[in-house]
Design an enzyme around this catalytic site. Structure first.
Site, PDB file in Angstrom:
ATOM      1  N   GLN A  61      -8.279  14.267   4.195  1.00  0.00           N
ATOM      2  CA  GLN A  61      -7.617  13.463   3.169  1.00  0.00           C
ATOM      3  C   GLN A  61      -8.422  13.409   1.874  1.00  0.00           C
ATOM      4  OE1 GLN A  61      -6.888   8.917   3.517  1.00  0.00           O
ATOM      5  NE2 GLN A  61      -4.911   9.931   3.530  1.00  0.00           N
ATOM      6  N   PHE A  75       0.865  -1.184   0.000  1.00  0.00           N
ATOM      7  CA  PHE A  75       0.000   0.000   0.000  1.00  0.00           C
ATOM      8  C   PHE A  75       0.901   1.234   0.000  1.00  0.00           C
ATOM      9  CE2 PHE A  75      -4.670   0.441   1.285  1.00  0.00           C
ATOM     10  CZ  PHE A  75      -5.089  -0.577   0.467  1.00  0.00           C
ATOM     11  N   LEU A  78     -15.430   5.171  -4.310  1.00  0.00           N
ATOM     12  CA  LEU A  78     -14.003   4.873  -4.212  1.00  0.00           C
ATOM     13  C   LEU A  78     -13.564   3.703  -5.092  1.00  0.00           C
ATOM     14  CD1 LEU A  78     -11.466   5.651  -2.448  1.00  0.00           C
ATOM     15  CD2 LEU A  78     -11.945   3.548  -1.219  1.00  0.00           C
ATOM     16  N   HIS A  87      -8.626  11.243  -1.438  1.00  0.00           N
ATOM     17  CA  HIS A  87      -8.163   9.976  -2.005  1.00  0.00           C
ATOM     18  C   HIS A  87      -7.923  10.184  -3.495  1.00  0.00           C
ATOM     19  CE1 HIS A  87      -7.913   5.791  -3.104  1.00  0.00           C
ATOM     20  NE2 HIS A  87      -8.000   5.435  -1.833  1.00  0.00           N
ATOM     21  N   GLU A 100      -7.223   1.840  -3.082  1.00  0.00           N
ATOM     22  CA  GLU A 100      -5.774   1.959  -3.277  1.00  0.00           C
ATOM     23  C   GLU A 100      -5.166   0.597  -3.656  1.00  0.00           C
ATOM     24  OE1 GLU A 100      -3.880   4.548  -0.529  1.00  0.00           O
ATOM     25  OE2 GLU A 100      -2.114   3.291  -0.360  1.00  0.00           O
ATOM     26  N   ARG A 122      -1.162   9.183  -0.102  1.00  0.00           N
ATOM     27  CA  ARG A 122      -2.318   9.747  -0.793  1.00  0.00           C
ATOM     28  C   ARG A 122      -2.223  11.242  -1.030  1.00  0.00           C
ATOM     29  NH1 ARG A 122      -6.926   6.116   2.287  1.00  0.00           N
ATOM     30  NH2 ARG A 122      -6.313   4.220   1.199  1.00  0.00           N
ATOM     31  N   HIS A 164     -12.035  12.022   1.387  1.00  0.00           N
ATOM     32  CA  HIS A 164     -12.126  10.612   1.766  1.00  0.00           C
ATOM     33  C   HIS A 164     -12.099  10.359   3.270  1.00  0.00           C
ATOM     34  CE1 HIS A 164     -11.724   6.319   1.403  1.00  0.00           C
ATOM     35  NE2 HIS A 164     -10.553   6.303   2.001  1.00  0.00           N
ATOM     36  N   ARG A 166      -3.116  10.400   6.633  1.00  0.00           N
ATOM     37  CA  ARG A 166      -3.238   9.004   7.053  1.00  0.00           C
ATOM     38  C   ARG A 166      -2.749   8.072   5.949  1.00  0.00           C
ATOM     39  NH1 ARG A 166      -7.054   4.872   5.995  1.00  0.00           N
ATOM     40  NH2 ARG A 166      -8.496   6.205   4.853  1.00  0.00           N
TER      41      ARG A 166
HETATM   42  C1  LIG Z   1     -15.290   3.867   0.589  1.00  0.00           C
HETATM   43  C2  LIG Z   1     -14.317   3.762   1.730  1.00  0.00           C
HETATM   44  C3  LIG Z   1     -13.301   2.818   1.696  1.00  0.00           C
HETATM   45  C4  LIG Z   1     -12.382   2.720   2.735  1.00  0.00           C
HETATM   46  N1  LIG Z   1     -11.397   1.779   2.677  1.00  0.00           N
HETATM   47  C5  LIG Z   1     -10.523   1.656   3.702  1.00  0.00           C
HETATM   48  C6  LIG Z   1      -9.536   0.636   3.703  1.00  0.00           C
HETATM   49  O1  LIG Z   1      -9.446  -0.191   2.794  1.00  0.00           O
HETATM   50  N2  LIG Z   1      -8.664   0.585   4.737  1.00  0.00           N
HETATM   51  C7  LIG Z   1      -8.737   1.449   5.789  1.00  0.00           C
HETATM   52  O2  LIG Z   1      -7.935   1.340   6.710  1.00  0.00           O
HETATM   53  N3  LIG Z   1      -9.686   2.410   5.826  1.00  0.00           N
HETATM   54  C8  LIG Z   1     -10.591   2.523   4.819  1.00  0.00           C
HETATM   55  N4  LIG Z   1     -11.555   3.496   4.872  1.00  0.00           N
HETATM   56  C9  LIG Z   1     -11.726   4.285   6.092  1.00  0.00           C
HETATM   57  C10 LIG Z   1     -12.412   3.442   7.170  1.00  0.00           C
HETATM   58  O3  LIG Z   1     -13.303   2.537   6.562  1.00  0.00           O
HETATM   59  C11 LIG Z   1     -13.189   4.299   8.161  1.00  0.00           C
HETATM   60  O4  LIG Z   1     -12.374   5.307   8.681  1.00  0.00           O
HETATM   61  C12 LIG Z   1     -13.701   3.447   9.322  1.00  0.00           C
HETATM   62  O5  LIG Z   1     -14.337   2.275   8.867  1.00  0.00           O
HETATM   63  C13 LIG Z   1     -14.646   4.235  10.207  1.00  0.00           C
HETATM   64  O6  LIG Z   1     -15.190   3.375  11.164  1.00  0.00           O
HETATM   65  P1  LIG Z   1     -16.000   3.944  12.400  1.00  0.00           P
HETATM   66  O7  LIG Z   1     -16.389   2.776  13.221  1.00  0.00           O
HETATM   67  O8  LIG Z   1     -15.212   5.026  13.037  1.00  0.00           O
HETATM   68  O9  LIG Z   1     -17.301   4.635  11.759  1.00  0.00           O
HETATM   69  P2  LIG Z   1     -18.418   4.115  10.735  1.00  0.00           P
HETATM   70  O10 LIG Z   1     -18.152   2.773  10.219  1.00  0.00           O
HETATM   71  O11 LIG Z   1     -18.600   5.214   9.766  1.00  0.00           O
HETATM   72  O12 LIG Z   1     -19.704   3.991  11.651  1.00  0.00           O
HETATM   73  C14 LIG Z   1     -20.370   5.138  12.181  1.00  0.00           C
HETATM   74  C15 LIG Z   1     -21.575   4.673  12.962  1.00  0.00           C
HETATM   75  O13 LIG Z   1     -22.151   5.797  13.626  1.00  0.00           O
HETATM   76  C16 LIG Z   1     -23.554   5.760  13.500  1.00  0.00           C
HETATM   77  N5  LIG Z   1     -24.076   7.128  13.607  1.00  0.00           N
HETATM   78  C17 LIG Z   1     -23.591   8.264  13.028  1.00  0.00           C
HETATM   79  N6  LIG Z   1     -24.363   9.313  13.371  1.00  0.00           N
HETATM   80  C18 LIG Z   1     -25.338   8.837  14.177  1.00  0.00           C
HETATM   81  C19 LIG Z   1     -26.457   9.427  14.856  1.00  0.00           C
HETATM   82  N7  LIG Z   1     -26.739  10.736  14.801  1.00  0.00           N
HETATM   83  N8  LIG Z   1     -27.265   8.614  15.580  1.00  0.00           N
HETATM   84  C20 LIG Z   1     -27.038   7.283  15.667  1.00  0.00           C
HETATM   85  N9  LIG Z   1     -25.990   6.681  15.056  1.00  0.00           N
HETATM   86  C21 LIG Z   1     -25.168   7.456  14.330  1.00  0.00           C
HETATM   87  C22 LIG Z   1     -23.802   5.105  12.156  1.00  0.00           C
HETATM   88  O14 LIG Z   1     -25.080   4.538  12.105  1.00  0.00           O
HETATM   89  C23 LIG Z   1     -22.685   4.055  12.110  1.00  0.00           C
HETATM   90  O15 LIG Z   1     -23.112   2.863  12.723  1.00  0.00           O
HETATM   91  C24 LIG Z   1     -12.485   3.603   3.841  1.00  0.00           C
HETATM   92  C25 LIG Z   1     -13.505   4.542   3.882  1.00  0.00           C
HETATM   93  C26 LIG Z   1     -14.399   4.642   2.835  1.00  0.00           C
HETATM   94  C27 LIG Z   1     -15.452   5.718   2.898  1.00  0.00           C
END
Ligand SMILES: Cc1cc2nc3c(=O)[nH]c(=O)nc-3n(C[C@H](O)[C@H](O)[C@H](O)COP(=O)(O)OP(=O)(O)OC[C@H]3O[C@@H](n4cnc5c(N)ncnc54)[C@H](O)[C@@H]3O)c2cc1C
Length: 570
Positions: free
Chosen positions: A231, A118, A243, A233, A246, A277, A343, A378
Site C-alpha cells: 500500500q 475514512f 505520515l 499512502h 487520512e 488509498r 505505508h 487495505r
Molecule cells: C505512521 C503510521 C500510521 C498508521 N495509522 C494507522 C491508523 O490510523 N489506523 C490503522 O488501522 N492503521 C494504521 N497504521 C497501520 C498500523 O499501525 C500497523 O499495521 C499496526 O499497528 C501493526 O501492528 P503490529 O502489532 O502488527 O506491529 P508493530 O506495532 O509494528 O510491532 C512490531 C513489534 O515487533 C518487534 N520486532 C520486530 N522485529 C523484531 C526482532 N527481530 N526482534 C525482536 N522484536 C522484533 C518490535 O520491537 C515491535 O514491538 C499506521 C501505520 C503507520 C506506519
C-alpha cells in the site's frame, strides 16, 4: 536457556493482545521485543480504528455486514470474504474491550465513542483518540500486560526460529543490553513483528519495520502470501515521508495540484478526497506525471487551512506538530507538501483466522501476517482493527494448542538446548570471517531504491524485470558483505547485517509476485495490463522460499460466498 510455555515475538498491538489473551487462558507467556513495547510502530498510528458501532448520526444503520462489504470492495475482491466478516464482526466487542481497559477514545457529546469518515467506507465508522489513536491503544495494552504480569524481554533481538521435528519450539535472540545469544524455548511461538516498509526507501514506517523476522518463518518453510500488494499512502510529508493521517481528509481536508485545483473531482467526483488509498495515490501520481505537481515538482498540497485552528487543535493536534517540526509548515496557515509513500504490507505470513501457520507451534498476527482480510488494498482503520481482532484470536488459539499438547515442558526444552544458539553464533562468525569488499549498508540502500522505483505505484514488465535482476544481484553481493564488529552490546552493525538477507528475500517475494501477476488489482497497478482479470487472477499468490534465485510461486483460490465481484466505482 529460558523457558516459557509461549514466546510472543513483538510488543506492538498484535503481540500484546495475543499475550494478554493467552495469559487469560492460563498460559505462561513472555513477550520479546527489540524496543520497549510502547515504542512499537503501532504507537505511530494516527487516524483511527474501524468498527460498526453505529454511533455517528449518519451511521445509525451501519453493521458488521456493511463493514465487511466495504472491506471486500476495498480489497478489490481479493480478501477472503468469510475472514473479512470475521474481522468486522469481532470489531465491535474488540473496541469495547479496549474501552473497558481504559483506552481514552474521543467521544461525542452524548458520551459515546466518536467516529469519523475514512476512505472507502460507506459510513463514518472510524473510532479515534484525536489523531494519536495508536499511541493510546498501545499504552492501554502495555498497561494491561504489566497488570497481568506478563514477562517481557525488552531490547532483545530475535535472530532465528528454533524448529525441531518440524515444529516451532522457540527463538534464538541477541540480548542487546547485555550481549550474547540466548535460546528462549517454549511450546509455541506467536510472531507479531509488524510490516516490511523498510524494504522501500520512501516509507512511513519506523526503522524497525523491516520484515526481517517474517523472513525467518519464510526461510523455515512457511509460505508468504500476496506479497506483491504494497500500500502507498497518499499523504506522506514530501521530505521525510512521515505520515499525514487520512483523518486530515476524513475531517474535510483538500488535495490541491499546482494549478490550485481540487483534482480529485477528475477521478472520484462522488467521494472526492475520500476514495480508497490505492485510487487516491494513483490520482496524485497522475497529476505529478502530467506536470501538475506544485511548481511542476513531484508533490501536491494537502490543504487544511479552511478547517480552522480550533478543529486542528481538537482533532488533528499531532498532525499539526509533525508538519511544523518535520516539514517547517504550519497547516493552520499554509498547505502541506505531500507525496504518496510506501505505508503498509497487505501480504505476509500465510495464516488462517486463528493465526495458525502451516508449521505446528508457529502462529502469526498483525501486519506481519496475511489472513487475508485486506486483499489487494487495505482500508484505512482496518489494520489497527486487525491487530486487536487477530491478536486476540491467535492468543486464544495458541493457548488451546499448548493445553492440548502432550509431552514437551521445561525439562524437555532444557535437554534440547544449546545447539540453536551455537548455530546462530556460527552464522555470525561466518559473516565476520568473509573475504569481501561489499558494504551491507550500500546494499540495503540499493535494495530500498530498487523497490521504490521498480515496484512502486505503477508497474510495468520491463521495469520490474530489471528490478528483479537487481535484487538477485544484490543477494549475490550480500554474500561478500563482512561484519565490522561481531561481539559486545548494542551491536547494531550485526543486527542490520543479519536481517538484510531476510529483507532481500521478502523484497524478492514482492518482486516475483508482481512480475507474475498480469493484471491490475487494488494496489498492484500495471500500465501494461490495466484492468482486473477475475478469470485468470482472482487468486492468492503463495511464495515458497528457495535458497537460490526467486521464490517458487503457486496460487490458491479466494474464499468467496458473500459478495459478487463488481467494478470498483467510488
Ligand atoms: C505512521 C503510521 C500510521 C498508521 N495509522 C494507522 C491508523 O490510523 N489506523 C490503522 O488501522 N492503521 C494504521 N497504521 C497501520 C498500523 O499501525 C500497523 O499495521 C499496526 O499497528 C501493526 O501492528 P503490529 O502489532 O502488527 O506491529 P508493530 O506495532 O509494528 O510491532 C512490531 C513489534 O515487533 C518487534 N520486532 C520486530 N522485529 C523484531 C526482532 N527481530 N526482534 C525482536 N522484536 C522484533 C518490535 O520491537 C515491535 O514491538 C499506521 C501505520 C503507520 C506506519
Amino acid at each position: 536457556m529460558i523457558y516459557h510455555q509461549l514466546i510472543v515475538v513483538g510488543g506492538g498491538l498484535a503481540g500484546l493482545r495475543a499475550a494478554i489473551a493467552a495469559k487469560a487462558a492460563g498460559i505462561d507467556v513472555a513477550i520479546l521485543s527489540q524496543v520497549h513495547p510502547g515504542r512499537s510502530h503501532s504507537g505511530a498510528a494516527q487516524g483511527g480504528v474501524n468498527g460498526a458501532l453505529a454511533n455517528h448520526p449518519e451511521g445509525h444503520d451501519d453493521s458488521p455486514q456493511k463493514h465487511a462489504f466495504d472491506t471486500v470492495k476495498g480489497s478489490d475482491y481479493l480478501a477472503d470474504q468469510p475472514s473479512a466478516l470475521q474481522l468486522t464482526t469481532d470489531a465491535v466487542p474488540a473496541i469495547y474491550d479496549l474501552e473497558h481497559m481504559g483506552c481514552p477514545f474521543s467521544r461525542f457529546d452524548d458520551g459515546r465513542i466518536a467516529q469519523r469518515p475514512f476512505g472507502g467506507a460507506g459510513y463514518p465508522r472510524t473510532c479515534y483518540a484525536a489523531d494519536k489513536t495508536g499511541h493510546y491503544m498501545l499504552h492501554t495494552l502495555v498497561e494491561q500486560a504489566y497488570k497481568h504480569e506478563i514477562t517481557m524481554y525488552i531490547e532483545w533481538f530475535v535472530m532465528d526460529l528454533i524448529v525441531e521435528d518440524g515444529e516451532c519450539k522457540g527463538v534464538v535472540a541477541y540480548n542487546m543490553t547485555r550481549g550474547g545469544f540466548e535460546e528462549l524455548r517454549g511450546e509455541a511461538v506467536v510472531m507479531a513483528t509488524g510490516g516490511a516498509g523498510r524494504t522501500y526507501s520512501n516509507t512511513t514506517n519506523a526503522v524497525i519495520s523491516t520484515g526481517g523476522v517474517a523472513a525467518m518463518a519464510y526461510h523455515a518453510g512457511v509460505p508468504l502470501k500476496d506479497m506483491e500488494f504494497v500500500q502507498f499512502h497518499p499523504t506522506g510529508l514530501y521530505t521525510t515521508h512521515i505520515l499525514m493521517t487520512e483523518a486530515c481528509r476524513g475531517e474535510g481536508g483538500y488535495l490541491i495540484n499546482g494549478e490550485g485545483e481540487r483534482f480529485m473531482q477528475r477521478y472520484t467526483p462522488t467521494v472526492m478526497e475520500l476514495a480508497p488509498r490505492d485510487i487516491t495515490s494513483r490520482s496524485i501520481q497522475q497529476e505529478i506525471d502530467a506536470g501538475r505537481g506544485i511548481d511542476g515538482k513531484d508533490f501536491v498540497y494537502l490543504d487544511l487551512r479552511h478547517l480552522g485552528a480550533e478543529l486542528l487543535a481538537d482533532r488533528l493536534p499531532g498532525t499539526r506538530d509533525l508538519s511544523i517540526h518535520f516539514e517547517g509548515v504550519d497547516p493552520v496557515f499554509e498547505p502541506i507538501p505531500i507525496q504518496p509513500c510506501q505505508h503498509y504490507s497487505m501480504g505476509g505470513i500465510d495464516t488462517d483466522v486463528n493465526g495458525k501457520t502451516e508449521m505446528p507451534g508457529l502462529y502469526a498476527a498483525g501486519e506481519c501476517a496475511c489472513v487475508s482480510v485486506h486483499g489487494a488494498n487495505r482500508l484505512g482503520g482496518n489494520s489497527l482493527l486487525e491487530t486487536i481482532v487477530f491478536g486476540r484470536r491467535a492468543g486464544s488459539a495458541v493457548a488451546g494448542f499448548i493445553q492440548g499438547r502432550t509431552g514437551g515442558g521445561k525439562a524437555a526444552a532444557a535437554a534440547a538446548a544449546g545447539s540453536a544458539a551455537a548455530r546462530v553464533r556460527g552464522r555470525i562468525d561466518d559473516i565476520a570471517a568473509r573475504e569481501g569488499s561489499e558494504d551491507a549498508y550500500v546494499i540495503r540502500t540499493e535494495m530500498t531504491l530498487t523497490m521504490r522505483y521498480h515496484f512502486g505505484i505503477y508497474r510495468e514488465q520491463s521495469v520490474m524485470q530489471q528490478g528483479l535482476d537487481k535484487l538477485l544481484a544484490l543477494k549475490e553481493r550480500l554474500k561478500k558483505a563482512k561484519l565490522r564488529y561481531t561481539g559486545g552490546v548494542w551491536n547494531v552493525d550485526m543486527i542490520r547485517t543479519a536481517e538484510l538477507e531476510g529483507m532481500l528475500d521478502v523484497a524478492l517475494a514482492t518482486a516475483s509476485g508482481a512480475l507474475a501477476r498480469t493484471e491490475s488489482r487494488g494496489s498492484h497497478a500495471r500500465t501494461d495490463f490495466e484492468t482486473r482479470d477475475d478469470e485468470a487472477w482472482l487468486k492468492h499468490t503463495v511464495s515458497t522460499y528457495q535458497p537460490e534465485g526467486p521464490p517458487k510461486l503457486s496460487y490458491r483460490p479466494v474464499e468467496m460466498g458473500l459478495f459478487e465481484p463488481q467494478e470498483r466505482k467510488y
